[in-house]
Design an enzyme around this catalytic site. Structure first.
Site, PDB file in Angstrom:
ATOM      1  CB  CYS A   1      46.221 -14.831  55.673  1.00  0.00           C
ATOM      2  SG  CYS A   1      44.462 -14.444  55.680  1.00  0.00           S
TER       3      CYS A   1
ATOM      4  NE  ARG B   1      42.392 -16.826  59.202  1.00  0.00           N
ATOM      5  CZ  ARG B   1      42.757 -15.625  59.653  1.00  0.00           C
ATOM      6  NH1 ARG B   1      43.955 -15.466  60.201  1.00  0.00           N
ATOM      7  NH2 ARG B   1      41.944 -14.589  59.551  1.00  0.00           N
TER       8      ARG B   1
END
Length: 293
Positions: free
Chosen positions: A192, A238
């Site tokens: 991430c 995200r």
């Protein structure tokens, strides 16, 4: 009559020129097929380096698109060719024997460039400069470089996501790269951080500009400069989406199918934003009309 008789000669010349590349093709296959087998059973099966086979296929396609240049006039650069070839073989031997994939995969560039110089000369490097450059995206970064970039990226993504969600009124806190929202804790993992999406988007953006062949320096420069900020912003979004999914739907939803799906959707959105930016810039800096000459 003369033109009819000339055709077999042209075809025969082309066939002979192609045959000169047969030892080069065999040599490259002997060198790099074991490398591809190692990569396919190792890092190419991971999410971080899954783009490797795609990059290799693109490089092969780019060479195939310009294949006629491989049987053109030959003016070999012997000194430059052997120098690059020996450098590439040295990198390959060290990388293969010491299990240093950066050297082993990176040796593609000097080995192929050396072969082009020996077979065709400097003209070949001018013709195939982009496929050679694109091989860079196939080279795996060393672990200490990845760790050095990933850590600060995770910190920045976590901090910005926390601040935006806090402003939006969500009960969120942060400790390092761990976000706490309501009763849930979410760790911002290496995947991430956005490094993978930045790398992939940079490769696609560079390929896009090469294929579009824009004549405006400003247009190309702005698009290239925007790739990393777009990828970084998409990754922040995200993380925010995953936090919201976890907060509203539970931990199972946030870590399940929606986790990977959010990443794919946002990468596609980042790519679409890049194309949209290019279209908008085209209204300001359109391509100049190229002369047929």
């Amino acid at each position: 009559m003369s033109s009819v008789l000339d055709r077999p000669r042209v075809g025969g010349f082309a066939s002979k020129r192609w045959m000169t590349w047969l030892p080069v093709a065999i040599g490259l296959a002997i060198l790099y097929i074991p490398t591809y087998v190692t990569l396919a059973s190792g890092i190419w099966s991971s999410e971080e380096q899954g783009h490797g086979p795609i990059v290799l296929a693109v490089v092969a396609w780019l060479f195939w698109q310009r294949r006629d240049a491989l049987i053109g006039p030959s003016e070999p650069n012997v000194v430059g060719g052997y120098s690059l070839l020996l450098l590439g073989l040295l990198l390959y031997i060290v990388g293969r024997s010491q299990d240093i994939l950066m050297f082993e995969v990176g040796s593609h560039i000097p080995v192929i460039a050396g072969a082009l110089l020996l077979m065709l000369g400097n003209r070949a490097l001018r013709t195939f400069w982009f496929p050679l450059l694109f091989i860079i995206f196939m080279i795996p970064l060393p672990g200490f470089v990845v760790d050095g970039i990933t850590g600060p990226l995770k910190q920045s993504v976590s901090r910005i996501a926390e601040q935006l969600l806090y402003v939006a009124g969500y009960p969120i806190g942060r400790t390092g790269v761990t976000l706490t929202v309501g009763p849930y804790q979410l760790l911002v993992a290496d995947a991430c951080s956005g490094l993978h999406s930045m790398f992939s988007l940079s490769a696609l953006g560079l390929l896009y500009l090469y294929l579009m062949k824009h004549t405006s320096f400003m247009r190309n420069g702005i698009i290239m400069a925007s790739i990393l900020p777009i990828a970084f912003a998409a990754n922040i979004l995200r993380v925010i989406i995953l936090v919201l999914i976890t907060y509203h739907l539970g931990d199972a939803a946030g870590q399940g199918f929606l986790h990977g799906f959010a990443g794919m959707i946002l990468f596609a959105a980042a790519l679409g934003l890049l194309f949209g930016l290019d279209g908008a810039l085209g209204l300001i800096w359109g391509d100049r009309t190229r002369s047929k000459a």
